[in-house]
Design an enzyme around this catalytic site. Structure first.
Site, PDB file in Angstrom:
ATOM      1  N   THR A  86       0.851  -1.105   0.042  1.00 26.99           N
ATOM      2  CA  THR A  86       0.169  -0.096  -0.142  1.00 26.99           C
ATOM      3  C   THR A  86       0.774   1.139   0.059  1.00 26.99           C
ATOM      4  OG1 THR A  86      -1.993  -1.153   1.013  1.00 26.99           O
ATOM      5  CG2 THR A  86      -1.616   1.281   1.197  1.00 26.99           C
ATOM      6  N   ASN A  94      -3.737  -4.738  12.911  1.00 28.66           N
ATOM      7  CA  ASN A  94      -5.115  -4.572  13.127  1.00 28.66           C
ATOM      8  C   ASN A  94      -5.879  -5.371  14.372  1.00 28.66           C
ATOM      9  OD1 ASN A  94      -5.046  -2.472  11.173  1.00 28.66           O
ATOM     10  ND2 ASN A  94      -5.143  -3.947   9.384  1.00 28.66           N
ATOM     11  N   TYR A 142      -7.892  -7.946   7.946  1.00 26.44           N
ATOM     12  CA  TYR A 142      -8.861  -7.328   7.156  1.00 26.44           C
ATOM     13  C   TYR A 142     -10.057  -8.061   7.153  1.00 26.44           C
ATOM     14  CZ  TYR A 142      -5.469  -3.844   6.233  1.00 26.44           C
ATOM     15  OH  TYR A 142      -4.282  -2.656   6.291  1.00 26.44           O
ATOM     16  N   ASN A 176      -3.773 -10.181   7.294  1.00 26.01           N
ATOM     17  CA  ASN A 176      -3.506  -8.796   8.010  1.00 26.01           C
ATOM     18  C   ASN A 176      -4.694  -8.241   8.813  1.00 26.01           C
ATOM     19  OD1 ASN A 176      -1.085  -9.338   6.832  1.00 26.01           O
ATOM     20  ND2 ASN A 176      -1.239  -7.653   5.479  1.00 26.01           N
ATOM     21  N   HIS A 212      -7.185 -11.079  -0.788  1.00 22.71           N
ATOM     22  CA  HIS A 212      -6.652 -10.697   0.608  1.00 22.71           C
ATOM     23  C   HIS A 212      -7.289 -11.167   1.917  1.00 22.71           C
ATOM     24  CE1 HIS A 212      -3.994  -8.528   3.186  1.00 22.71           C
ATOM     25  NE2 HIS A 212      -4.046  -7.328   2.741  1.00 22.71           N
TER      26      HIS A 212
END
Length: 360
Positions: free
Chosen positions: A26, A234, A179, A177, A174
């Site tokens: 990102t 996260n 999400y 992480n 994805h």
């Protein structure tokens, strides 16, 4: 035969000239949610990779979690990405698009009509969201309703079709992480009592249904998936990551995917995301092409390849700072140091202006 970073590999229809993959990174430099000429140049410079995995790209307006990150849900985004893939292909490269929904790691200021972010359960993450107005404390998300899940899966399917139209060579789902798909996998973030919560089988259901849809839209040999079993990023946690991810990886075997991408991030923080285990046990379970990632240099990468612990190695920061990383590895040349102050946001500085070996 000893395998190293320069051993070619057949991955579905793609003959990879090496095993040096550019990891998804990102960079927050799109024009709102649309990539531009700067992105085309950035990725073109790195086309010597075995293949490039794009920066995480939201599948819908609801999926956004950070400023100036790209989408793949509008005709304008598809056309813009086509400029990127054309540039990469013209330079001899290959490129997958990473499909992203951040779930609870968003903020109402980023969401359509200021809506609450969605998640498997209404559990607020610790920390702060990155917004156009700066850092803001995360909010308590809204739990997805059961009747919303088919539409979410459809968004992954449509994003896959859009990626194909935009000229990508494949997509990476994805599920890492912290999400949305990772939030469903973990019992620390998924407290649902319906068929998408509770048992490991139920928590893995959404990811497997997404993959069923995505591989229906594009053949499975064009689809990869990313997992991060030990990464606490996260505010993610699971009571038994080894059991959870062993189940998931066994279930992935039935798809015949292009690859499984497992990041080792978090292995250096034992217990932060749940009880630690040797991630290469997943390699023993998985029957297809396996990719690892996690701060590798050339020597460590060659060692895990030679030991048969992986088939591909993804490099992040090293590719960020060295567009010609493949050539530098081949020549054992010195590497540019990444400038962390330019990682997120900004212009061409720290993005497309890292020098090539020939310029030094």
């Amino acid at each position: 035969m000893t395998v190293d970073l320069f051993t070619p590999l057949q991955m579905g229809p793609l003959l990879l000239p090496n095993r040096i993959v550019m990891a998804p990174l990102t960079r927050n430099r799109c024009i709102d949610t649309i990539p531009g000429p700067l992105q085309a140049e950035y990725y073109r410079q790195r086309a010597s990779a075995a293949f490039i995995i794009s920066e995480a790209t939201q599948i819908s307006p609801q999926g956004i979690g950070y400023p100036n990150t790209p989408g793949i849900y509008s005709p304008e985004q598809v056309a813009a990405w086509r400029q990127v893939t054309d540039a990469v292909h013209a330079a001899g490269g290959r490129m997958f698009l990473q499909l992203w929904h951040v779930g609870r790691i968003s903020h109402p200021s980023l969401q359509p009509d200021g809506a609450l972010p969605v998640a498997p359960s209404a559990i607020k993450p610790a920390g702060e969201a990155v917004t156009y107005e700066g850092l803001k404390t995360f909010v308590t998300p809204r739990a997805l309703k059961l009747d919303e899940i088919p539409g979410l899966i459809d968004a992954y399917l449509q994003a896959t079709l859009n990626a194909r139209e935009a000229g990508f060579d494949g997509v990476e789902v994805h599920a890492a992480n912290g999400y949305l798909l990772d939030q469903f996998l973990r019992d620390g973030t998924n407290r649902r009592t319906d068929q998408y919560g509770g048992s490991i089988e139920n928590r893995a259901r959404l990811l497997l249904e997404v993959l069923q849809a995505v591989t229906g839209a594009w053949q499975a040999e064009r689809v990869g998936v990313r997992l991060s079993p030990l990464n606490p990023f996260n505010d993610i946690r699971d009571s038994n990551p080894e059991a959870t991810f062993s189940y998931v990886v066994r279930a992935l075997n039935r798809f015949g995917l292009a690859y499984l991408h497992v990041t080792e991030w978090g292995a250096d923080k034992p217990g932060a995301a749940g009880p630690p285990f040797d991630l290469f046990r997943l390699r023993e379970i998985y029957e297809g092409i396996y990719m690892t990632n996690g701060g590798y240099d050339k020597a460590r990468a060659n060692a895990v390849l030679a030991a048969g612990k992986t088939d591909l190695v993804a490099f992040g920061k090293l590719f960020l700072a060295n567009p010609d990383l493949v050539e530098r590895f081949a020549k054992d040349a010195p590497l540019n140091e990444p400038d962390e102050s330019t990682f997120y946001g900004g212009n061409s500085h720290g993005y497309t202006d890292y020098p090539f070996l020939e310029e030094q």
